[in-house]
Design a protein around this motif. Structure first.
Motif, PDB file in Angstrom:
ATOM      1  N   ARG A  68       0.828  -1.213   0.000  1.00  0.00           N
ATOM      2  CA  ARG A  68       0.000   0.000   0.000  1.00  0.00           C
ATOM      3  C   ARG A  68       0.861   1.262   0.000  1.00  0.00           C
ATOM      4  NH1 ARG A  68      -5.647  -1.265   3.111  1.00  0.00           N
ATOM      5  NH2 ARG A  68      -6.264   0.486   1.784  1.00  0.00           N
ATOM      6  N   ALA A  69       2.079   1.125  -0.495  1.00  0.00           N
ATOM      7  CA  ALA A  69       2.992   2.266  -0.574  1.00  0.00           C
ATOM      8  C   ALA A  69       3.541   2.453  -1.984  1.00  0.00           C
ATOM      9  CB  ALA A  69       4.140   2.088   0.413  1.00  0.00           C
ATOM     10  N   GLY A  70       3.010   1.694  -2.945  1.00  0.00           N
ATOM     11  CA  GLY A  70       3.441   1.841  -4.328  1.00  0.00           C
ATOM     12  C   GLY A  70       4.706   1.092  -4.680  1.00  0.00           C
ATOM     13  N   ALA A  71       5.156   0.193  -3.792  1.00  0.00           N
ATOM     14  CA  ALA A  71       6.438  -0.476  -4.027  1.00  0.00           C
ATOM     15  C   ALA A  71       6.304  -1.869  -4.630  1.00  0.00           C
ATOM     16  CB  ALA A  71       7.217  -0.567  -2.716  1.00  0.00           C
ATOM     17  N   CYS A  72       5.277  -2.620  -4.245  1.00  0.00           N
ATOM     18  CA  CYS A  72       5.240  -4.038  -4.619  1.00  0.00           C
ATOM     19  C   CYS A  72       4.516  -4.314  -5.931  1.00  0.00           C
ATOM     20  CB  CYS A  72       4.602  -4.861  -3.507  1.00  0.00           C
ATOM     21  SG  CYS A  72       2.824  -4.588  -3.300  1.00  0.00           S
ATOM     22  N   GLY A  73       3.606  -3.442  -6.336  1.00  0.00           N
ATOM     23  CA  GLY A  73       2.887  -3.643  -7.589  1.00  0.00           C
ATOM     24  C   GLY A  73       1.720  -4.604  -7.512  1.00  0.00           C
ATOM     25  N   ALA A  74       1.403  -5.101  -6.318  1.00  0.00           N
ATOM     26  CA  ALA A  74       0.329  -6.085  -6.205  1.00  0.00           C
ATOM     27  C   ALA A  74      -1.029  -5.515  -6.597  1.00  0.00           C
ATOM     28  CB  ALA A  74       0.266  -6.631  -4.780  1.00  0.00           C
ATOM     29  N   CYS A  75      -1.248  -4.222  -6.375  1.00  0.00           N
ATOM     30  CA  CYS A  75      -2.572  -3.622  -6.599  1.00  0.00           C
ATOM     31  C   CYS A  75      -2.719  -3.041  -8.003  1.00  0.00           C
ATOM     32  CB  CYS A  75      -2.834  -2.533  -5.562  1.00  0.00           C
ATOM     33  SG  CYS A  75      -1.748  -1.095  -5.720  1.00  0.00           S
ATOM     34  N   LEU A  76      -1.846  -3.436  -8.907  1.00  0.00           N
ATOM     35  CA  LEU A  76      -1.867  -2.896 -10.264  1.00  0.00           C
ATOM     36  C   LEU A  76      -3.179  -3.226 -10.975  1.00  0.00           C
ATOM     37  CD1 LEU A  76       0.429  -1.397 -11.862  1.00  0.00           C
ATOM     38  CD2 LEU A  76       0.769  -3.547 -13.079  1.00  0.00           C
ATOM     39  N   LEU A  77      -3.800  -2.216 -11.557  1.00  0.00           N
ATOM     40  CA  LEU A  77      -4.993  -2.374 -12.383  1.00  0.00           C
ATOM     41  C   LEU A  77      -4.756  -1.680 -13.717  1.00  0.00           C
ATOM     42  CD1 LEU A  77      -7.762  -1.580  -9.721  1.00  0.00           C
ATOM     43  CD2 LEU A  77      -7.076  -3.847 -10.546  1.00  0.00           C
ATOM     44  N   TYR A  78      -5.522  -2.092 -14.718  1.00  0.00           N
ATOM     45  CA  TYR A  78      -5.364  -1.503 -16.049  1.00  0.00           C
ATOM     46  C   TYR A  78      -6.538  -0.583 -16.325  1.00  0.00           C
ATOM     47  CZ  TYR A  78      -4.513  -1.074 -21.062  1.00  0.00           C
ATOM     48  OH  TYR A  78      -4.273  -0.586 -22.319  1.00  0.00           O
ATOM     49  N   ASP A  79      -6.224   0.668 -16.652  1.00  0.00           N
ATOM     50  CA  ASP A  79      -7.231   1.688 -16.945  1.00  0.00           C
ATOM     51  C   ASP A  79      -7.500   1.687 -18.445  1.00  0.00           C
ATOM     52  OD1 ASP A  79      -8.810   3.903 -17.275  1.00  0.00           O
ATOM     53  OD2 ASP A  79      -7.560   5.244 -16.078  1.00  0.00           O
ATOM     54  N   ALA A  80      -8.681   1.191 -18.828  1.00  0.00           N
ATOM     55  CA  ALA A  80      -9.000   1.055 -20.249  1.00  0.00           C
ATOM     56  C   ALA A  80      -9.122   2.400 -20.946  1.00  0.00           C
ATOM     57  CB  ALA A  80     -10.296   0.263 -20.410  1.00  0.00           C
ATOM     58  N   SER A  81      -9.525   3.444 -20.217  1.00  0.00           N
ATOM     59  CA  SER A  81      -9.717   4.749 -20.850  1.00  0.00           C
ATOM     60  C   SER A  81      -8.394   5.415 -21.207  1.00  0.00           C
ATOM     61  CB  SER A  81     -10.535   5.667 -19.934  1.00  0.00           C
ATOM     62  OG  SER A  81      -9.884   5.831 -18.686  1.00  0.00           O
ATOM     63  N   SER A  82      -7.381   5.238 -20.362  1.00  0.00           N
ATOM     64  CA  SER A  82      -6.074   5.842 -20.637  1.00  0.00           C
ATOM     65  C   SER A  82      -5.094   4.854 -21.249  1.00  0.00           C
ATOM     66  CB  SER A  82      -5.470   6.396 -19.341  1.00  0.00           C
ATOM     67  OG  SER A  82      -5.189   5.344 -18.431  1.00  0.00           O
ATOM     68  N   CYS A  83      -5.502   3.555 -21.294  1.00  0.00           N
ATOM     69  CA  CYS A  83      -4.627   2.487 -21.815  1.00  0.00           C
ATOM     70  C   CYS A  83      -3.312   2.436 -21.041  1.00  0.00           C
ATOM     71  CB  CYS A  83      -4.363   2.667 -23.311  1.00  0.00           C
ATOM     72  SG  CYS A  83      -5.850   2.598 -24.317  1.00  0.00           S
ATOM     73  N   GLU A  84      -3.413   2.609 -19.734  1.00  0.00           N
ATOM     74  CA  GLU A  84      -2.228   2.564 -18.883  1.00  0.00           C
ATOM     75  C   GLU A  84      -2.511   1.739 -17.635  1.00  0.00           C
ATOM     76  OE1 GLU A  84      -1.186   6.544 -17.925  1.00  0.00           O
ATOM     77  OE2 GLU A  84      -0.239   6.956 -19.864  1.00  0.00           O
ATOM     78  N   SER A  85      -1.462   1.135 -17.096  1.00  0.00           N
ATOM     79  CA  SER A  85      -1.566   0.445 -15.818  1.00  0.00           C
ATOM     80  C   SER A  85      -1.401   1.459 -14.694  1.00  0.00           C
ATOM     81  CB  SER A  85      -0.497  -0.642 -15.709  1.00  0.00           C
ATOM     82  OG  SER A  85      -0.712  -1.656 -16.671  1.00  0.00           O
ATOM     83  N   ILE A  86      -2.174   1.289 -13.626  1.00  0.00           N
ATOM     84  CA  ILE A  86      -2.106   2.218 -12.499  1.00  0.00           C
ATOM     85  C   ILE A  86      -1.959   1.440 -11.204  1.00  0.00           C
ATOM     86  CG2 ILE A  86      -3.471   4.009 -13.648  1.00  0.00           C
ATOM     87  CD1 ILE A  86      -5.876   3.085 -11.966  1.00  0.00           C
ATOM     88  N   LEU A  87      -1.272   2.037 -10.250  1.00  0.00           N
ATOM     89  CA  LEU A  87      -1.197   1.495  -8.898  1.00  0.00           C
ATOM     90  C   LEU A  87      -2.397   2.030  -8.131  1.00  0.00           C
ATOM     91  CD1 LEU A  87       2.610   1.997  -8.268  1.00  0.00           C
ATOM     92  CD2 LEU A  87       1.440  -0.209  -8.428  1.00  0.00           C
ATOM     93  N   SER A  88      -3.348   1.163  -7.830  1.00  0.00           N
ATOM     94  CA  SER A  88      -4.590   1.642  -7.214  1.00  0.00           C
ATOM     95  C   SER A  88      -4.350   2.242  -5.832  1.00  0.00           C
ATOM     96  CB  SER A  88      -5.624   0.514  -7.142  1.00  0.00           C
ATOM     97  OG  SER A  88      -5.142  -0.592  -6.407  1.00  0.00           O
ATOM     98  N   CYS A  89      -3.296   1.789  -5.137  1.00  0.00           N
ATOM     99  CA  CYS A  89      -3.033   2.334  -3.802  1.00  0.00           C
ATOM    100  C   CYS A  89      -2.501   3.759  -3.859  1.00  0.00           C
ATOM    101  CB  CYS A  89      -2.061   1.441  -3.035  1.00  0.00           C
ATOM    102  SG  CYS A  89      -0.342   1.534  -3.593  1.00  0.00           S
ATOM    103  N   GLN A  90      -2.024   4.180  -5.037  1.00  0.00           N
ATOM    104  CA  GLN A  90      -1.448   5.511  -5.192  1.00  0.00           C
ATOM    105  C   GLN A  90      -2.317   6.422  -6.052  1.00  0.00           C
ATOM    106  OE1 GLN A  90       1.751   6.320  -3.579  1.00  0.00           O
ATOM    107  NE2 GLN A  90       0.874   4.512  -2.596  1.00  0.00           N
ATOM    108  N   THR A  91      -3.540   5.979  -6.349  1.00  0.00           N
ATOM    109  CA  THR A  91      -4.404   6.713  -7.267  1.00  0.00           C
ATOM    110  C   THR A  91      -5.568   7.358  -6.523  1.00  0.00           C
ATOM    111  OG1 THR A  91      -3.861   5.219  -9.093  1.00  0.00           O
ATOM    112  CG2 THR A  91      -5.884   6.513  -9.301  1.00  0.00           C
ATOM    113  N   ALA A  92      -5.728   8.664  -6.709  1.00  0.00           N
ATOM    114  CA  ALA A  92      -6.894   9.374  -6.192  1.00  0.00           C
ATOM    115  C   ALA A  92      -7.958   9.407  -7.284  1.00  0.00           C
ATOM    116  CB  ALA A  92      -6.516  10.789  -5.778  1.00  0.00           C
TER     117      ALA A  92
END
Length: 284
Positions: free
Chosen positions: A39-63
């Motif tokens: 939950r600090a953006g280091a491990c990548g476990a919470c990675l999700l793919y944003d279809a609108s931006s076509c980018e992967s995002i770290l959900s723990c670091q996303t507002a």
């Protein structure tokens, strides 16, 4: 619905989030099945793919700033691999060695799918694995019964030499850099695993031999519905104290192979031992 509430689509489910909310926290509070680790953006476990931006995002670091359409599956290239070896490790796990067009190595994520009857209503499913081989060697991965459907587990057990599998390889990511980026060369290292990852001890030991002569041991957290409670285990504290004593004056490096224990929870455990947060590395 609140005027600030926004719709978050995650695969086939819909959730609501308030503008400015932390995405991961909002999803978890509504029962979404989203993996997480530090939950600090280091491990990548919470990675999700944003279809609108076509980018992967770290959900723990996303507002949350707008409505979102997300998926747990990161786009990948699919290739056909041949089975070289299928070795049972115990009653609930097997080790597959696969030959195909791959430059993945230890720590990289791959997705494996098993053959199925074309006329069946059953759909092929890709299972996430961690590459366990060194660079330049055939792809090696461990599959565990608990993560596979009953049918796919039987298919996995029946795999033999030269059988074909579909393997998806993540695109747009650097390969084989896990241990290099940890910057643990010649440092004393211990590995702590969540219960389901205890089976990977020998692979960690082998991989770390190329980076440090001071692998000081492996500890598996005991199974608990709330893994943070496992951090209170006296045996874990004794293990860390012994490792610190054996590490001498050199900073002890910790690798946590697992999920669902945050960096904050680890910090509370490690602070009395004078282990700094930058000495802790997360691997999902």
């Amino acid at each position: 619905m609140d005027s600030q509430a926004l719709t978050i689509e995650l695969d086939d489910e819909q959730f609501e989030a308030v503008l400015g909310d932390n995405l991961l926290s909002s999803l978890l509070s509504q029962g979404a099945d989203v993996r997480y680790g530090c939950r600090a953006g280091a491990c990548g476990a919470c990675l999700l793919y944003d279809a609108s931006s076509c980018e992967s995002i770290l959900s723990c670091q996303t507002a949350v700033a707008s409505a979102m359409s997300l998926t747990r599956q990161t786009p990948a290239e699919s290739s056909v691999f041949s089975v070289l070896r299928n070795i049972p490790l115990d009653e609930v796990s097997i080790e597959l060695t696969l030959l195909g067009p791959s430059d993945e190595s230890f720590g990289d994520r791959v997705f494996v799918s098993f053959p199925f009857e074309k006329l069946s209503d059953e759909q092929a499913h890709f299972y996430e694995c961690m590459a366990l081989n060194p660079a330049g060697a055939p792809l090696k991965a461990v599959l565990q019964k608990k993560y596979l459907s009953a049918g796919d587990w039987l298919r996995a057990l029946a795999l033999s030499s030269n059988d074909k599998l579909d393997v998806q390889l993540s695109t747009g990511v650097r390969k084989g850099r896990l241990l290099f980026e940890m910057d643990i060369a010649d440092s004393p290292v211990v590995v702590i695993s969540s219960p389901e990852n205890e089976i990977f001890e020998s692979y960690w030991r082998e991989a770390l031999l190329d980076y440090t002569p001071m692998f000081l041991g492996h500890f598996a957290l005991y199974a608990n519905n709330d893994l943070t409670l496992s951090l209170a285990d006296d045996a874990l504290m004794a293990f860390l104290q012994e490792a610190l004593a054996n590490s001498g004056s050199t900073s002890l490096q910790l690798i946590y192979h697992g999920q669902n224990v945050s960096a904050k929870d680890w910090s509370l455990l490690l602070r009395p031992l004078r282990i700094h947060p930058n000495q802790l590395h997360f691997v999902r």
